[in-house]
Design an enzyme around this catalytic site. Structure first.
Site, PDB file in Angstrom:
ATOM      1  N   LYS A  58      -0.221 -29.568 -47.163  1.00 13.09           N
ATOM      2  CA  LYS A  58       1.144 -29.501 -46.603  1.00 13.09           C
ATOM      3  C   LYS A  58       2.119 -28.957 -47.645  1.00 13.09           C
ATOM      4  O   LYS A  58       2.950 -28.103 -47.347  1.00 13.09           O
ATOM      5  CB  LYS A  58       1.601 -30.891 -46.135  1.00 13.09           C
ATOM      6  CG  LYS A  58       0.932 -31.370 -44.864  1.00 13.09           C
ATOM      7  CD  LYS A  58       1.396 -32.787 -44.540  1.00 13.09           C
ATOM      8  CE  LYS A  58       0.701 -33.348 -43.306  1.00 13.09           C
ATOM      9  NZ  LYS A  58       1.131 -34.730 -43.012  1.00 13.09           N
ATOM     10  N   ALA A  74       3.443 -35.605 -47.825  1.00 10.23           N
ATOM     11  CA  ALA A  74       2.697 -36.863 -47.756  1.00 10.23           C
ATOM     12  C   ALA A  74       1.860 -36.887 -46.492  1.00 10.23           C
ATOM     13  O   ALA A  74       2.160 -36.191 -45.518  1.00 10.23           O
ATOM     14  CB  ALA A  74       3.664 -38.045 -47.772  1.00 10.23           C
ATOM     15  N   ASP A  75       0.823 -37.696 -46.528  1.00 14.55           N
ATOM     16  CA  ASP A  75       0.023 -37.905 -45.327  1.00 14.55           C
ATOM     17  C   ASP A  75      -0.464 -39.347 -45.317  1.00 14.55           C
ATOM     18  O   ASP A  75      -0.782 -39.913 -46.369  1.00 14.55           O
ATOM     19  CB  ASP A  75      -1.171 -36.952 -45.286  1.00 14.55           C
ATOM     20  CG  ASP A  75      -1.800 -36.947 -43.902  1.00 14.55           C
ATOM     21  OD1 ASP A  75      -1.241 -36.285 -43.016  1.00 14.55           O
ATOM     22  OD2 ASP A  75      -2.817 -37.644 -43.704  1.00 14.55           O
ATOM     23  N   THR A  76      -0.491 -39.948 -44.138  1.00 12.38           N
ATOM     24  CA  THR A  76      -0.922 -41.331 -44.000  1.00 12.38           C
ATOM     25  C   THR A  76      -2.175 -41.385 -43.139  1.00 12.38           C
ATOM     26  O   THR A  76      -2.191 -40.838 -42.036  1.00 12.38           O
ATOM     27  CB  THR A  76       0.193 -42.180 -43.351  1.00 12.38           C
ATOM     28  OG1 THR A  76       1.396 -42.022 -44.101  1.00 12.38           O
ATOM     29  CG2 THR A  76      -0.187 -43.657 -43.320  1.00 12.38           C
ATOM     30  N   GLY A 111      -1.525 -40.178 -49.030  1.00 17.43           N
ATOM     31  CA  GLY A 111      -1.592 -39.070 -49.971  1.00 17.43           C
ATOM     32  C   GLY A 111      -0.170 -38.625 -50.280  1.00 17.43           C
ATOM     33  O   GLY A 111       0.644 -38.483 -49.368  1.00 17.43           O
TER      34      GLY A 111
END
EC number: 3.6.1.9
Length: 198
Positions: A58, A74-76, A111
């Site tokens: 991203k 960010a990634d969840t 992340g």
């Protein structure tokens, strides 16, 4: 770059929760630029690795359009065992996810990736353990009726009605909401970013 030059801050996310979280610690994005990437897990990719890869992808997808800015992505990922629970497609899948999480411990991997104006990339994965109480049919039906599960990894939002499901949490609460503030701030400061005062 001298410290009195303020750089722009770009959030590579469409999540209103991430904007709210950053605002809470005085970091207001100059621009919001959601990354359009394929979030499909790779074959045999662990939930932890997936969260890190997606955050990095991203940030990389957005950085070229924002020269001289700090870009944070960010990634969840919600994981039950080795299984990744993404955003449910419909209420039936949300019901299945909530049933899997009922009475169990699961992990939320966040992340976080920051790319500095000079191109240096730093990233990390934050792990939070969440333990749900046993959910009965009524609990799940009421939650599904609220529509809060829509667009949420693992089919729940800890900052909403699902707060009553959480018996215990080990690690960062803000990570479960969508962004570990401790880690986002540490990565940004480590790369020289200081939010403007005022």
């Amino acid at each position: 770059m001298s410290s009195n030059v303020s750089s722009k801050f770009v959030l590579a996310s469409a999540s209103p929760r991430r904007v709210e979280l950053l605002t809470q610690i005085g970091i207001i994005p100059d621009a919001i630029a959601p990354a359009d990437i394929d979030e499909t897990p790779l074959k045999d990719e662990s939930p932890r690795r997936l969260a890190l890869r997606l955050a990095e992808e991203k940030a990389k997808a957005v950085v070229s359009a924002h020269d001289g800015a700090y870009v944070l992505a960010a990634d969840t990922v919600v994981a039950c065992g080795r299984r990744t629970l993404g955003k449910p497609d419909d209420a039936a899948e949300a019901r299945k996810f909530l049933g899997m999480l009922s009475g169990r411990r699961h992990r939320v991997y966040g992340g976080v990736c920051v790319i500095a104006p000079d191109g240096i990339l730093r990233s990390r994965v934050v792990e939070t353990q969440v333990i749900f109480r046993n959910l009965n049919e009524g609990d799940i039906n009421r939650y599904l009726a609220s529509d809060e599960w829509q667009g949420k990894a693992g089919a729940y939002a800890i900052q909403g009605l699902a707060a009553v499901f959480v018996r215990k949490i080990l690690g960062s609460y803000s990570n479960v909401v969508g962004l570990s503030l401790y880690d986002a701030d540490a990565l940004l400061r480590g790369l020289g970013y200081t939010p403007e005062a005022g």
